[in-house]
Design a protein around this motif. Structure first.
Motif, short mmCIF file in Angstrom:
data_model
loop_
_atom_site.label_atom_id
_atom_site.label_comp_id
_atom_site.label_asym_id
_atom_site.label_seq_id
_atom_site.Cartn_x
_atom_site.Cartn_y
_atom_site.Cartn_z
N ALA A 42 0.83 -1.20 0.00
CA ALA A 42 0.00 0.00 0.00
C ALA A 42 0.87 1.25 0.00
O ALA A 42 0.58 2.20 -0.72
CB ALA A 42 -0.92 -0.01 1.22
N LYS A 43 1.94 1.25 0.77
CA LYS A 43 2.82 2.41 0.82
C LYS A 43 3.48 2.63 -0.53
O LYS A 43 3.55 3.75 -1.02
CB LYS A 43 3.87 2.22 1.91
N GLY A 44 3.98 1.56 -1.17
CA GLY A 44 4.61 1.68 -2.48
C GLY A 44 3.66 2.21 -3.52
O GLY A 44 3.99 3.12 -4.28
N GLN A 48 1.04 9.10 -5.83
CA GLN A 48 1.38 10.47 -5.48
C GLN A 48 2.35 11.08 -6.48
O GLN A 48 2.18 12.21 -6.92
CB GLN A 48 1.98 10.50 -4.07
N SER A 49 3.35 10.31 -6.91
CA SER A 49 4.33 10.83 -7.87
C SER A 49 3.69 11.10 -9.24
O SER A 49 4.19 11.89 -10.02
CB SER A 49 5.51 9.86 -8.03
N GLU A 87 -5.00 10.89 -7.20
CA GLU A 87 -5.60 10.73 -5.87
C GLU A 87 -6.22 9.35 -5.79
O GLU A 87 -7.02 8.97 -6.64
CB GLU A 87 -6.68 11.79 -5.64
N GLU A 88 -5.83 8.59 -4.78
CA GLU A 88 -6.39 7.26 -4.60
C GLU A 88 -7.84 7.39 -4.14
O GLU A 88 -8.14 8.15 -3.23
CB GLU A 88 -5.59 6.47 -3.57
N GLU A 129 12.75 -5.77 -25.06
CA GLU A 129 12.16 -6.76 -25.97
C GLU A 129 10.68 -6.50 -26.25
O GLU A 129 10.07 -7.21 -27.04
CB GLU A 129 12.35 -8.17 -25.39
N GLY A 130 10.11 -5.51 -25.57
CA GLY A 130 8.70 -5.17 -25.79
C GLY A 130 7.72 -6.08 -25.09
O GLY A 130 6.52 -6.03 -25.36
N ARG A 131 8.20 -6.92 -24.18
CA ARG A 131 7.29 -7.79 -23.44
C ARG A 131 6.56 -7.04 -22.34
O ARG A 131 5.51 -7.46 -21.88
CB ARG A 131 8.04 -8.99 -22.85
N LEU A 132 7.13 -5.91 -21.90
CA LEU A 132 6.48 -5.02 -20.94
C LEU A 132 6.57 -3.60 -21.46
O LEU A 132 7.48 -3.26 -22.22
CB LEU A 132 7.18 -5.08 -19.56
N ILE A 133 5.64 -2.76 -21.02
CA ILE A 133 5.71 -1.34 -21.30
C ILE A 133 5.55 -0.58 -19.98
O ILE A 133 4.95 -1.09 -19.04
CB ILE A 133 4.62 -0.87 -22.30
N ARG A 134 6.11 0.61 -19.94
CA ARG A 134 5.97 1.46 -18.75
C ARG A 134 4.60 2.11 -18.76
O ARG A 134 4.14 2.57 -19.79
CB ARG A 134 7.02 2.55 -18.73
N LEU A 135 3.98 2.16 -17.61
CA LEU A 135 2.70 2.85 -17.50
C LEU A 135 2.92 4.36 -17.40
O LEU A 135 2.03 5.14 -17.72
CB LEU A 135 1.93 2.38 -16.27
N ALA A 136 4.10 4.76 -16.96
CA ALA A 136 4.44 6.18 -16.83
C ALA A 136 5.95 6.31 -16.93
O ALA A 136 6.68 5.38 -16.62
CB ALA A 136 3.95 6.74 -15.50
N ASP A 137 6.42 7.47 -17.38
CA ASP A 137 7.86 7.69 -17.50
C ASP A 137 8.52 7.99 -16.17
O ASP A 137 9.72 7.82 -16.02
CB ASP A 137 8.13 8.85 -18.47
#
Length: 106
Positions: free
Chosen positions: A9-11, A17-18, A22-23, A62-70
């Motif tokens: 939850a903290k992570g 927040q970053s 807002e959760e 390899e494109g198996r994952l993508i970032r949700l945010a930079d």
């Protein structure tokens, strides 16, 4: 289980927040104590996860994952290279230390 949930939850709270989010709901779903298990779950399509960039570099390339945010703003969850002081001058430790510090600089 309570400490694992608090850590997760903290992570997630810090990541939200970053990102300026807002959760609005309580966290649900599985949590993993082991980053390798989390990575396997994400790769198998079970959801998204917060993982160290170094751990997923190959999957990103390899494109198996993508970032949700930079933005990656989880300095509180930094990783540390640790070893007994007596091992500092051992060739294997020195070689590994040099390599990991070079990789981390990228």
């Amino acid at each position: 289980m309570a400490s694992r949930t608090r850590c997760r939850a903290k992570g997630l709270h810090l990541w939200f927040q970053s990102q300026g989010v807002e959760e609005t709901t309580a966290l649900r779903g599985p949590s993993f104590d082991d980053s390798s298990l989390l990575l396997k779950a994400v790769l198998s399509g079970q959801g998204a996860g917060l993982l160290p960039a170094a751990m997923i570099a190959t999957e990103l390339e390899e494109g198996r994952l993508i970032r949700l945010a930079d933005t990656a703003l989880l300095a509180e969850f930094a990783h540390y290279l640790v070893y007994p002081e007596a091992s500092h001058s051992r060739p294997k430790i020195a070689t590994f230390r040099s390599w990991i510090l070079k990789e981390a600089a990228h």
